[in-house]
Design a protein around this motif. Sequence first.
Motif, mmCIF file in Angstrom:
data_model
loop_
_atom_site.group_PDB
_atom_site.id
_atom_site.type_symbol
_atom_site.label_atom_id
_atom_site.label_comp_id
_atom_site.label_asym_id
_atom_site.label_seq_id
_atom_site.Cartn_x
_atom_site.Cartn_y
_atom_site.Cartn_z
ATOM 1 N N LEU A 74 0.212 8.523 -1.591
ATOM 2 C CA LEU A 74 1.293 7.876 -2.331
ATOM 3 C C LEU A 74 2.016 6.941 -1.374
ATOM 4 C CD1 LEU A 74 2.692 10.985 -4.238
ATOM 5 C CD2 LEU A 74 0.958 9.353 -5.001
ATOM 6 N N CYS A 75 2.016 5.645 -1.693
ATOM 7 C CA CYS A 75 2.536 4.628 -0.781
ATOM 8 C C CYS A 75 3.904 4.131 -1.257
ATOM 9 C CB CYS A 75 1.570 3.447 -0.704
ATOM 10 S SG CYS A 75 -0.079 3.887 -0.120
ATOM 11 N N ILE A 76 4.809 3.938 -0.324
ATOM 12 C CA ILE A 76 6.149 3.480 -0.687
ATOM 13 C C ILE A 76 6.367 2.000 -0.377
ATOM 14 C CG2 ILE A 76 7.157 5.774 -0.425
ATOM 15 C CD1 ILE A 76 8.243 4.934 2.291
ATOM 16 N N PHE A 77 5.358 1.341 0.192
ATOM 17 C CA PHE A 77 5.440 -0.093 0.445
ATOM 18 C C PHE A 77 4.268 -0.785 -0.249
ATOM 19 C CE2 PHE A 77 7.534 1.612 4.405
ATOM 20 C CZ PHE A 77 8.820 1.346 3.959
ATOM 21 N N PRO A 78 4.508 -1.964 -0.836
ATOM 22 C CA PRO A 78 3.529 -2.561 -1.753
ATOM 23 C C PRO A 78 2.223 -3.016 -1.123
ATOM 24 C CG PRO A 78 5.409 -4.034 -1.405
ATOM 25 C CD PRO A 78 5.775 -2.724 -0.795
ATOM 26 N N PHE A 79 2.203 -3.303 0.163
ATOM 27 C CA PHE A 79 0.981 -3.814 0.778
ATOM 28 C C PHE A 79 0.032 -2.705 1.222
ATOM 29 C CE2 PHE A 79 4.292 -3.431 4.020
ATOM 30 C CZ PHE A 79 3.662 -2.644 4.981
ATOM 31 N N GLU A 80 0.455 -1.444 1.137
ATOM 32 C CA GLU A 80 -0.334 -0.351 1.718
ATOM 33 C C GLU A 80 -1.591 0.024 0.925
ATOM 34 O OE1 GLU A 80 3.132 2.076 4.165
ATOM 35 O OE2 GLU A 80 2.918 2.430 2.004
ATOM 36 N N PRO A 81 -1.556 0.117 -0.425
ATOM 37 C CA PRO A 81 -2.779 0.532 -1.131
ATOM 38 C C PRO A 81 -3.985 -0.361 -0.866
ATOM 39 C CG PRO A 81 -0.891 0.745 -2.576
ATOM 40 C CD PRO A 81 -0.403 0.036 -1.343
ATOM 41 N N GLU A 82 -3.779 -1.684 -0.819
ATOM 42 C CA GLU A 82 -4.893 -2.591 -0.539
ATOM 43 C C GLU A 82 -5.464 -2.350 0.845
ATOM 44 O OE1 GLU A 82 -5.899 -7.371 -0.285
ATOM 45 O OE2 GLU A 82 -3.926 -6.711 -0.972
ATOM 46 N N LEU A 83 -4.589 -2.132 1.809
ATOM 47 C CA LEU A 83 -5.044 -1.851 3.172
ATOM 48 C C LEU A 83 -5.862 -0.570 3.207
ATOM 49 C CD1 LEU A 83 -4.978 -2.332 6.252
ATOM 50 C CD2 LEU A 83 -2.786 -1.138 6.303
ATOM 51 N N LEU A 84 -5.401 0.474 2.543
ATOM 52 C CA LEU A 84 -6.126 1.740 2.526
ATOM 53 C C LEU A 84 -7.441 1.614 1.755
ATOM 54 C CD1 LEU A 84 -3.195 4.275 1.955
ATOM 55 C CD2 LEU A 84 -4.438 3.826 4.075
ATOM 56 N N ALA A 85 -7.427 0.833 0.667
ATOM 57 C CA ALA A 85 -8.651 0.666 -0.127
ATOM 58 C C ALA A 85 -9.780 0.072 0.694
ATOM 59 C CB ALA A 85 -8.357 -0.208 -1.348
ATOM 60 N N ARG A 86 -9.433 -0.804 1.625
ATOM 61 C CA ARG A 86 -10.461 -1.415 2.476
ATOM 62 C C ARG A 86 -11.148 -0.371 3.344
ATOM 63 N NH1 ARG A 86 -6.589 -5.809 3.338
ATOM 64 N NH2 ARG A 86 -6.249 -5.146 5.493
ATOM 65 N N HIS A 87 -10.514 0.771 3.488
ATOM 66 C CA HIS A 87 -11.092 1.848 4.303
ATOM 67 C C HIS A 87 -11.509 3.042 3.453
ATOM 68 C CE1 HIS A 87 -9.973 -0.025 8.163
ATOM 69 N NE2 HIS A 87 -8.917 -0.465 7.507
ATOM 70 N N GLY A 88 -11.550 2.845 2.127
ATOM 71 C CA GLY A 88 -12.040 3.894 1.249
ATOM 72 C C GLY A 88 -11.082 5.032 0.998
ATOM 73 N N VAL A 89 -9.798 4.787 1.105
ATOM 74 C CA VAL A 89 -8.799 5.835 0.876
ATOM 75 C C VAL A 89 -8.088 5.555 -0.450
ATOM 76 C CG1 VAL A 89 -6.729 6.982 1.754
ATOM 77 C CG2 VAL A 89 -8.443 6.108 3.364
ATOM 78 N N PRO A 90 -8.216 6.422 -1.466
ATOM 79 C CA PRO A 90 -7.522 6.218 -2.736
ATOM 80 C C PRO A 90 -6.004 6.275 -2.541
ATOM 81 C CG PRO A 90 -9.245 7.880 -2.948
ATOM 82 C CD PRO A 90 -9.061 7.625 -1.484
ATOM 83 N N ALA A 91 -5.286 5.344 -3.144
ATOM 84 C CA ALA A 91 -3.836 5.276 -2.929
ATOM 85 C C ALA A 91 -3.156 4.627 -4.116
ATOM 86 C CB ALA A 91 -3.514 4.508 -1.653
ATOM 87 N N THR A 92 -1.877 4.923 -4.297
ATOM 88 C CA THR A 92 -1.061 4.364 -5.368
ATOM 89 C C THR A 92 0.278 3.920 -4.795
ATOM 90 O OG1 THR A 92 -2.063 5.827 -7.023
ATOM 91 C CG2 THR A 92 0.063 4.826 -7.593
ATOM 92 N N TYR A 93 0.694 2.697 -5.145
ATOM 93 C CA TYR A 93 2.034 2.241 -4.771
ATOM 94 C C TYR A 93 3.025 2.804 -5.779
ATOM 95 C CZ TYR A 93 6.089 -0.849 -4.232
ATOM 96 O OH TYR A 93 7.363 -1.330 -4.064
ATOM 97 N N VAL A 94 3.996 3.559 -5.293
ATOM 98 C CA VAL A 94 4.974 4.200 -6.179
ATOM 99 C C VAL A 94 6.378 3.633 -5.985
ATOM 100 C CG1 VAL A 94 3.617 6.320 -6.315
ATOM 101 C CG2 VAL A 94 5.403 6.119 -4.556
ATOM 102 N N GLY A 95 6.507 2.611 -5.130
ATOM 103 C CA GLY A 95 7.838 2.094 -4.838
ATOM 104 C C GLY A 95 8.569 3.019 -3.879
ATOM 105 N N HIS A 96 9.735 2.574 -3.456
ATOM 106 C CA HIS A 96 10.523 3.416 -2.556
ATOM 107 C C HIS A 96 11.634 4.082 -3.350
ATOM 108 C CE1 HIS A 96 12.541 4.970 0.917
ATOM 109 N NE2 HIS A 96 11.648 4.425 1.724
#
Length: 379
Positions: free
Chosen positions: A141-163
Motif C-alpha cells: 500500500l503506497c502513500i505517494f503517487p509515483f510508487e506503484p509504477e516504480l514497484l510494478a517495474r520490479h514485479g511487486v503488486p501495489a496500490t496508491y492509497v493517498g496519504h
Amino acid sequence: MGTPRFAMVAGEASGDLLAGHVLDAMRARWPQLSAAGIGGAQMQQRGFEPWWPAEKLSVSGYAEVFKHLREIMAIRSQLRDRLLAERPDLFIGVDAPDFNLALEEQLRAKGVKTVHFVCPSIWAWRMKRVEKLKKACDHVLCIFPFEPELLARHGVPATYVGHPLAGVIPMEPDRVAARRALGLPLNGKVVALLPGSRASEIETLAKRFLQAAALLEKRHPDSWFVIPAVPALQARISQIARARKGPRHLTIVTGQSHGALAACDVALVASGTATLEAALFKRPMVIAYRTSWLTYAMMRPRQLQPWVGLPNILCADFVVPELLQSNAKPDKLCGALADWLASPDRMRAVQERFRDLHVQLSRDTATLATDAIEKVLAA
C-alpha cells in the motif's frame, strides 16, 4: 469472510496513526474482525490487542538500533512463532521496514498472506530493498503517487492509497482558532519547534532548537514559541529548556502537534513525517536533523536523491532549507527561520506549492487500503 483475523505491527507514532485510520475502515467492513500484534495507543483505541507496545520498536539509526538489537530480534522471533502457530488470515506490516519485511518474508514463505503499508523509501536510498519486497509482500500500500509504477517495474503488486494525513489536515487551517486553543497570542509571530518524537532525537535536537529560538527571539522580541511534546518526553524537554535558557516566550504542550502547526507562522522541524505534516498545514519550515556520526556515515553514500525532507522530495526541489549534521547549529537554524519571516512573498509561494501537494495526496486512504486488503484476502 465475516470475521477475519488480522495481525499487525506498527513500530512508532506515525505508523500507529496510519494503522488507526485503516482499522476504522476495516472494522466498518468487518465489524467482528480481530487484530493483534504490536501497536500503540491509536490502534488500541480501535480494539487492537497489543502483545508488545509499539515503543519497543521506536528506535532510529544504526548506532541506536544496535543498542537494542538483541531485544528487538527476540521480539520478532517470538512474534513469528506465535503468528505461525495462530495463522492469522492476513499480516499487515505498517512501516518499520527493518523489522517488518524480514518478518513478512518468513510468514509468507509459510503461507501467511502479507501486506506492507507504506512503501519503504527505495526511491531515496537502498534501491536493492525492492527485491526484499518481492519476497516479503503479497501487496504494498503506497502513500505517494509515483510508487506503484516504480514497484510494478520490479514485479511487486501495489496500490496508491493517498496519504491519510491529507484527509485529516484541513486544506485551510484556522490559525486564530489554533492559537486560542493553545493559549498563544493572536498577534505577533508564532514559531513551532518539533524536535522529534524519539528520546534520542530530543537529546540531540531539542537543545539546538531551543538555542535557535532564543537567538530568534532577540531579533523578533514579539515572537512566541510552542513545542508539542510527546507525553513521555515532555518532562525532559522542559528540563532541557530550563537548563539551556531557551526563549522567554515558550509554551510546551502535551501532544497537539497539529494544533501547533496550525497556530504557527513558520516551523523548525526534525526530518521525518512531521515535515510532511507541516507542508500539509501550508507552513514554511526549516528541516533539521543530526544523528550519530556512524549512522550518518553509513546512510550518506546510499542516498539516491539530493533531498532528505519529504516536502522537498515530493516537490523535487529545495522548496525549504535542510540543515543537517554540522549545519544544524543554533545560529544557522535561527538564520534560516529569520529568512522566512523576512520574506512574505517567499512564504506565500511555498504555501501555494504545499496546497498543490495537498490536493495530490488527498484520497480516501482508509477505504482504498481496505479495498486492496479485501482483494488480497480473496486471492
